[in-house]
Design an enzyme around this catalytic site. Structure first.
Site, PDB file in Angstrom:
ATOM      1  CE  LYS A   1      -4.504  -1.311   1.697  1.00  0.00           C
ATOM      2  NZ  LYS A   1      -5.130  -0.719   0.501  1.00  0.00           N
TER       3      LYS A   1
ATOM      4  CD  GLU B   1      -0.494  -3.272   3.249  1.00  0.00           C
ATOM      5  OE1 GLU B   1      -1.371  -4.015   2.773  1.00  0.00           O
ATOM      6  OE2 GLU B   1       0.497  -2.891   2.600  1.00  0.00           O
TER       7      GLU B   1
ATOM      8  CB  THR C   1     -13.609   4.250  -1.543  1.00  0.00           C
ATOM      9  OG1 THR C   1     -13.131   3.157  -0.740  1.00  0.00           O
ATOM     10  CG2 THR C   1     -12.623   5.394  -1.470  1.00  0.00           C
TER      11      THR C   1
ATOM     12  NE  ARG D   1     -22.473   0.532  -4.002  1.00  0.00           N
ATOM     13  CZ  ARG D   1     -22.367   0.943  -2.746  1.00  0.00           C
ATOM     14  NH1 ARG D   1     -22.975   2.042  -2.354  1.00  0.00           N
ATOM     15  NH2 ARG D   1     -21.670   0.248  -1.860  1.00  0.00           N
TER      16      ARG D   1
ATOM     17  CG  ASP E   1      -3.079   1.137  -2.608  1.00  0.00           C
ATOM     18  OD1 ASP E   1      -3.540   1.480  -1.513  1.00  0.00           O
ATOM     19  OD2 ASP E   1      -2.635  -0.006  -2.824  1.00  0.00           O
TER      20      ASP E   1
ATOM     21  CB  SER F   1      -3.128  -1.127 -12.678  1.00  0.00           C
ATOM     22  OG  SER F   1      -3.177  -0.781 -11.302  1.00  0.00           O
TER      23      SER F   1
END
Length: 282
Positions: free
Chosen positions: A39, A134, A196, A200, A229, A268
């Site tokens: 993260k 983390e 979040t 939606r 993230d 990504s």
């Protein structure tokens, strides 16, 4: 814009299959890939690819996996002088299963991340700070305590934290599961809270009252592992740049959506141009 991220650095082993296994079930026919993750590292790279100057503080093992875990951070020019090598523990690893809809299951082996202690932190953190959970909670709380400016705490994975940390944060970010874990504790301070909601979108609150909401663009999800993230890095940068809260939320939703269209957490993560081309404006 200079941002400091104190957080985890992992190497992700991702098995992509048609279905996620239920308890006790074996799923075959998966494909395996290896991507840098964690993260902290993901959020640091997300902010960097969107235009910030980012310093990461963390820890990796003295092993081959550390090179793979750090590869994209190095390639994109992050300040990694705060990343130490642990001679006793391996680089952190995440074992991730992803199904054909992009949903995932994640098991994290912290490894060297557990070795990041308050002693590894600077005495003061004068630029905006992003942290997650983390790392050891004591280290996260020490980082927040030493920050002199904007602080974002991504309360993931959910774990008990001090009331002082919740009150100090200028921005708390949780998903719906994490929001249920913390409940009304999220709204005790004067900072903003973002929840979040996946496809939606997201809602922003301040002192328990909704102040903005935004929807993401419609995409075909391939792997949602790095989407949250990407959202964190994007909304922090947007708010620090002075965007109005609704615009910042829409910008972050677009970043998360684009990230979900590609495999792997860090591979990504989108560029600024990719995000700005997909924003849904209210």
């Amino acid at each position: 814009m200079k941002i400091t991220v104190v957080g985890s650095i992992n190497l992700d082993f991702v098995a992509t299959a048609g279905l996620l296994p239920r308890a006790g079930e074996t799923v075959t026919g998966a494909t395996l890939a290896r991507h840098p993750g964690g993260k902290g590292a993901n959020q640091a790279l997300a902010a960097r690819k969107l235009g910030a100057d980012v310093a990461l503080i963390g820890r990796v093992g003295d092993d081959e996996m550390s090179s793979a875990a750090m590869a994209l951070l190095i390639a994109h020019g992050l300040d990694l002088t705060g990343v130490d090598t642990d001679l006793a523990e391996p680089t952190g690893v995440a074992l991730i299963a992803v199904d054909q809809t992009g949903e995932n299951q994640i098991v994290v082996c912290a490894g060297a991340n557990h070795g990041v202690t308050p002693e590894h932190l600077p005495a003061r953190i004068d630029c905006p700070l992003i942290v997650q959970l983390e790392l050891p909670i004591a280290t996260v709380e020490a980082a927040v305590d030493r920050a002199t400016g904007f602080v974002c705490v991504n309360l993931a994975p959910a774990a008990p934290v001090s009331d002082q940390l919740l009150r100090r944060a200028d921005l708390l970010i949780v998903n719906e599961t994490e929001a249920a874990f913390y409940g009304d504790l999220l709204h005790r301070g004067g900072g903003r809270v973002v929840v979040t909601q996946g496809a939606r979108g997201a809602i922003m609150y301040q002192r328990g009252a909704e102040v903005a909401r935004a929807a993401p663009p419609r995409v075909t999800a391939i792997d949602t592992t790095g989407a949250g993230d990407a959202f964190v890095g994007a909304i922090c940068l947007a708010l620090l740049e002075g965007m109005e809260v609704g615009d910042a939320l829409a910008f972050a939703c677009a970043a998360g959506a684009v990230a979900a269209t590609r495999p792997g957490a860090q591979p990504s993560l989108p560029t600024r141009a990719e995000v700005e081309g997909r924003i849904i404006r209210s």
